[in-house]
Write an enzyme that holds these catalytic residues in place. Sequence first.
Site, PDB file in Angstrom:
ATOM      1  N   GLU A 157      12.364  10.120 -19.770  1.00 31.78           N
ATOM      2  CA  GLU A 157      11.809  11.357 -20.310  1.00 31.78           C
ATOM      3  C   GLU A 157      12.485  11.740 -21.621  1.00 31.78           C
ATOM      4  O   GLU A 157      11.826  12.174 -22.573  1.00 31.78           O
ATOM      5  CB  GLU A 157      11.953  12.477 -19.277  1.00 31.78           C
ATOM      6  CG  GLU A 157      11.030  12.292 -18.083  1.00 31.78           C
ATOM      7  CD  GLU A 157      11.312  13.269 -16.957  1.00 31.78           C
ATOM      8  OE1 GLU A 157      10.362  13.903 -16.482  1.00 31.78           O
ATOM      9  OE2 GLU A 157      12.490  13.391 -16.549  1.00 31.78           O
TER      10      GLU A 157
ATOM     11  N   GLY B 216      15.074  10.851 -15.915  1.00 33.38           N
ATOM     12  CA  GLY B 216      15.379  11.691 -17.065  1.00 33.38           C
ATOM     13  C   GLY B 216      15.678  10.894 -18.315  1.00 33.38           C
ATOM     14  O   GLY B 216      15.433  11.357 -19.439  1.00 33.38           O
TER      15      GLY B 216
ATOM     16  N   ALA C 276      18.775  11.130 -13.990  1.00 32.56           N
ATOM     17  CA  ALA C 276      19.575  12.343 -13.828  1.00 32.56           C
ATOM     18  C   ALA C 276      20.718  12.081 -12.856  1.00 32.56           C
ATOM     19  O   ALA C 276      20.672  11.140 -12.058  1.00 32.56           O
ATOM     20  CB  ALA C 276      18.708  13.485 -13.325  1.00 32.56           C
TER      21      ALA C 276
END
Length: 257
Positions: A111, A108, A66
């Site tokens: 993910e 992220g 992120a």
Amino acid sequence: MTYEMILTEKPADGVGVVRLNRPQALNALNSQITREVFEALEAFDRDEAVGCMVLTGSDKAFAAGADIKQMLDVSAVQMMQDDFTDWSRLTRLGKPVIAAVSGWALGGGCEMAMMCDMIVASETARFGQPEITIGIMPGAGGTQRLTRAVGKAVAMEVMLGNRHLTAQEAQTAGLVNRVYPVESYFAEAVALAGKIAAMPRVAVRLIKDAVNKAYETGLTQALEYEKRNFYLTFSTEDKVEGMSAFVEKRPAQWKHR
């Protein structure tokens, strides 16, 4: 539609590609790039010419995490109000999505790759959830999807000890489908997507739906769900065509309906 942080293309029949394109930030995920990714994938999901999608980044980084700069001064209340890590739009897509991962897939990025239906990786791919090194934890499914994929012990080490899984380790653990040299991983992902796109698409959608139900619920409920979807395939033109082609010993001509 014009995008600023992603690229889209259709490199093969039935295949739509979305490519993260923030090379200066190793494809770090901020609110704009994630929004563009979901919008582009949803557009391909509605496109009758597309049967399967590929989500990828660069050879150096799928997505390195992120965007920390965006989150630095954000409060807990703001995170909850914006629901920054609600990426469920990706999991609601009806058509399969293959993540083509090379280089870093961290935080992220890891993910997001795990939210796809399959992962094709290059030999340089590295998967990790390093959130603990900045005082936080995974918040877009990392603690749940990684644990389901690789087991509790390995997931704990990845998230608590900042271990990075190599592509081969990820494949052995069941997180990754296939591993190829960096020169060919993307082409192989597109080839797999093309193979899936050539299948009867109503059945593809129902199979994806049933597999996800197995992933999310108990066995008894999942078996009932599978049975329902199985019966639904008998209402399709492709069921008639597929069985007729089998009996007549000829290639099936799918109608996708």
